[in-house]
Write a protein that holds these residues in place. Structure first.
Motif, PDB file in Angstrom:
ATOM      1  N   VAL A  68      20.510 -16.091  60.399  1.00  0.00           N
ATOM      2  CA  VAL A  68      21.962 -16.316  60.797  1.00  0.00           C
ATOM      3  C   VAL A  68      22.689 -16.765  62.356  1.00  0.00           C
ATOM      4  CG1 VAL A  68      24.892 -17.213  60.238  1.00  0.00           C
ATOM      5  CG2 VAL A  68      23.232 -16.409  58.102  1.00  0.00           C
ATOM      6  N   GLU A  69      22.215 -15.892  62.978  1.00  0.00           N
ATOM      7  CA  GLU A  69      23.486 -16.858  64.540  1.00  0.00           C
ATOM      8  C   GLU A  69      21.420 -17.176  65.161  1.00  0.00           C
ATOM      9  OE1 GLU A  69      24.850 -13.013  66.859  1.00  0.00           O
ATOM     10  OE2 GLU A  69      22.722 -12.442  66.428  1.00  0.00           O
ATOM     11  N   ASN A  70      20.228 -16.794  64.831  1.00  0.00           N
ATOM     12  CA  ASN A  70      19.431 -17.461  65.085  1.00  0.00           C
ATOM     13  C   ASN A  70      19.363 -19.488  64.488  1.00  0.00           C
ATOM     14  OD1 ASN A  70      17.647 -16.459  67.298  1.00  0.00           O
ATOM     15  ND2 ASN A  70      18.395 -14.640  65.711  1.00  0.00           N
ATOM     16  N   PHE A  71      20.093 -19.690  63.723  1.00  0.00           N
ATOM     17  CA  PHE A  71      19.871 -21.001  62.621  1.00  0.00           C
ATOM     18  C   PHE A  71      20.108 -21.660  63.736  1.00  0.00           C
ATOM     19  CE2 PHE A  71      20.808 -23.479  58.816  1.00  0.00           C
ATOM     20  CZ  PHE A  71      18.919 -23.802  57.883  1.00  0.00           C
ATOM     21  N   ASP A  97      24.654 -29.938  66.039  1.00  0.00           N
ATOM     22  CA  ASP A  97      25.843 -29.273  66.768  1.00  0.00           C
ATOM     23  C   ASP A  97      25.635 -27.968  65.710  1.00  0.00           C
ATOM     24  OD1 ASP A  97      26.510 -30.833  69.239  1.00  0.00           O
ATOM     25  OD2 ASP A  97      27.496 -32.212  67.825  1.00  0.00           O
ATOM     26  N   TYR A  98      25.116 -27.802  64.911  1.00  0.00           N
ATOM     27  CA  TYR A  98      24.909 -27.004  64.272  1.00  0.00           C
ATOM     28  C   TYR A  98      25.626 -25.505  64.419  1.00  0.00           C
ATOM     29  CZ  TYR A  98      24.910 -23.642  59.461  1.00  0.00           C
ATOM     30  OH  TYR A  98      25.125 -22.964  59.044  1.00  0.00           O
ATOM     31  N   ARG A  99      26.263 -24.571  64.125  1.00  0.00           N
ATOM     32  CA  ARG A  99      26.474 -22.830  64.467  1.00  0.00           C
ATOM     33  C   ARG A  99      27.336 -22.371  62.946  1.00  0.00           C
ATOM     34  NH1 ARG A  99      23.903 -24.690  68.477  1.00  0.00           N
ATOM     35  NH2 ARG A  99      23.703 -24.283  70.033  1.00  0.00           N
ATOM     36  N   PHE A 100      26.967 -21.310  61.948  1.00  0.00           N
ATOM     37  CA  PHE A 100      27.886 -20.867  61.766  1.00  0.00           C
ATOM     38  C   PHE A 100      29.069 -20.652  62.053  1.00  0.00           C
ATOM     39  CE2 PHE A 100      29.278 -17.998  58.125  1.00  0.00           C
ATOM     40  CZ  PHE A 100      29.430 -17.855  57.748  1.00  0.00           C
ATOM     41  N   ARG A 101      30.436 -21.494  61.555  1.00  0.00           N
ATOM     42  CA  ARG A 101      31.188 -20.560  62.598  1.00  0.00           C
ATOM     43  C   ARG A 101      32.194 -20.148  60.913  1.00  0.00           C
ATOM     44  NH1 ARG A 101      30.075 -25.296  64.419  1.00  0.00           N
ATOM     45  NH2 ARG A 101      30.190 -24.780  66.998  1.00  0.00           N
TER      46      ARG A 101
END
Length: 442
Positions: A68-71, A97-101
């Motif tokens: 998840v961190e490296n997606f 700009d994707y980051r799981f938040r």
């Protein structure tokens, strides 16, 4: 202190393409329809355990957190998607700009699970959560299958150590993950150096039959190994005649020889003969290690043999006949609008047959009997009953996009041992049967 000191993995490259194309095409369609930002809840569960298994083992959680961190979608990945014409420009811009938040809750790694157990819950917008489906399932399905097989083998082995030796029987990257999962399930060491490097798992290894065949005689081979590794090494004694090899091994290394390894033949019979011979030669403390395509049943059959350790390869890295757990990732709740705070409502697949699901964000608890032994897996969507508030199973893993549940691998291994010990005794039977705990939906 670096991550290896904690038993945590080193940095890994982007995991963004460890996905199925339809995750991204769903994203594109949701962006166009205006539903991408709807608050959504996805849950990971399995409808059934592999046939005959009494419990499952949660493994791979730490790897999921890394994934998840490296997606992340860097320029190279976005260029690939653009060149293939898989996605349109606005979707590629969104992914840049994707980051799981969002938030992730789940059973802690090493815990046991049963049919319907919501072992992981992913909450966020539909867009940010849906793209994680494939990578989460690929990790949990593989690692949990290996850990379940390892756990059964650990039960069969009792107090005798288990060595994971399956790197050559699977994909090179799967081998590293399998070694980690086997360690969670109860194995003690691995032969895979990449797993030792990445996860700080103890490693082991000495020589193969090729080393004996390289030399002009078995004595020359044993002498070379002892000169290099010391008398505490393990000598492989079944290249030619086992009886003669044991005699030569003790003559070369002395009565302080660490161990002999047997890799073929009738292991039960040979182990008894070798133990007697070692004792007669004065090597009373020399251990006997057996390998040769072992699984949990073969290990159990050697319980009465004078064996000190087992090496397992193919069967552990392939889940001992069950290489996947059939876990699924289903949308169980979502908001009707995009505005923050819009209430969630349950949603569920209602197809005919065994593929239907139960809607709603779920909690899970394990009810104990008066002796403190687990008697049921209880799952609900409403208020938690007062008598179960201390037995809730899910813990926060990611909060607001930040990982909050890093832990040493040894902690997950210890957790599994404790969780398994808390199950009814029949959980450790190797005979086929139903899940040892019923799943109750309230």
């Amino acid at each position: 202190m670096n991550t290896a000191d904690l038993g945590l993995p080193v940095a890994v490259p982007s995991t963004a393409l460890f996905t199925d194309q339809y995750e991204l095409t769903m994203l594109q369609a949701a962006l166009r329809s205006g539903t991408a930002d709807r608050r959504s809840v996805f849950e990971v569960f399995t409808r059934r355990l592999p046939e005959g298994r009494r419990y499952g083992v949660v493994a791979g959680t730490g790897r999921v957190l890394d994934a998840v961190e490296n997606f992340r979608f860097d320029d190279t990945i976005l260029g690939f998607l653009r060149e293939r014409g898989i996605l349109d420009g606005p979707t590629l811009d969104w992914l840049a700009d994707y980051r799981f938040r969002g938030d992730i809750w789940g059973y802690p790694e090493g815990e046991v699970y049963f049919p319907g157990s919501p072992i992981m819950r992913v909450e966020g917008t539909f867009a940010e959560a849906v793209v994680l489906e494939t990578v989460i399932l690929s990790i949990l399905n593989h690692d949990s299958a290996v850990a379940a097989a390892a756990s059964r083998m650990a039960v069969a082995a009792g107090d005798r150590p288990l060595m994971e030796m399956g790197a050559r029987r699977t994909h090179e990257l799967s081998a590293v993950a399998a070694a980690r999962a086997a360690y969670v399930g109860g194995f003690h060491v691995t032969s895979d150096l990449a797993a030792g490097f990445r996860y700080n798992i103890p490693t082991v290894g000495t020589s193969a039959h090729a080393f004996t065949l390289l030399h002009d005689s078995e004595r020359d081979a044993f002498t070379a190994q002892v000169d290099t590794l010391g008398s505490g090494t393990t000598l492989l004694v079944d290249t030619f005649d086992v009886t003669e090899a044991v005699r030569t091994a003790v003559a070369v290394a002395g009565p302080g020889l660490g161990a002999v390894r047997i890799d073929s033949g009738d292991l039960l019979l040979i182990a008894h003969r070798v133990r007697q011979q070692l004792d007669e030669l004065g090597a009373t403390k020399t251990k006997i290690v057996v390998t040769s395509d072992l699984d949990e049943y073969a290990i159990a059959s050697l319980a009465a043999a004078p064996v000190d350790a087992y090496g397992v390869g193919t069967q552990v890295v392939t889940g001992s006949g069950h290489p996947t757990c059939s876990m699924v990732y289903k949308l169980v709740a979502r908001a009707d609008g995009n505005e923050p705070g819009t209430p969630l409502r349950p949603v569920a697949k209602k197809s005919m047959g065994a593929k239907s699901s139960i809607g709603g964000r779920k909690w899970a608890a394990r009810r104990l009997d008066e002796d403190g032994v687990a008697e049921a897996e209880v799952i609900g969507t409403g208020p938690v009953p007062a008598d179960l508030t201390d037995q809730l199973l899910q813990v926060p893993l990611v909060s607001g996009g930040k990982v909050v549940a890093r832990e040493p691998l040894d902690a997950t291994r210890s957790r599994h041992i404790a969780a398994r010990a808390g199950l009814p005794l029949s959980a450790t039977q190797l005979s086929r049967g139903e899940p040892v705990l019923p799943t109750e939906f309230v």
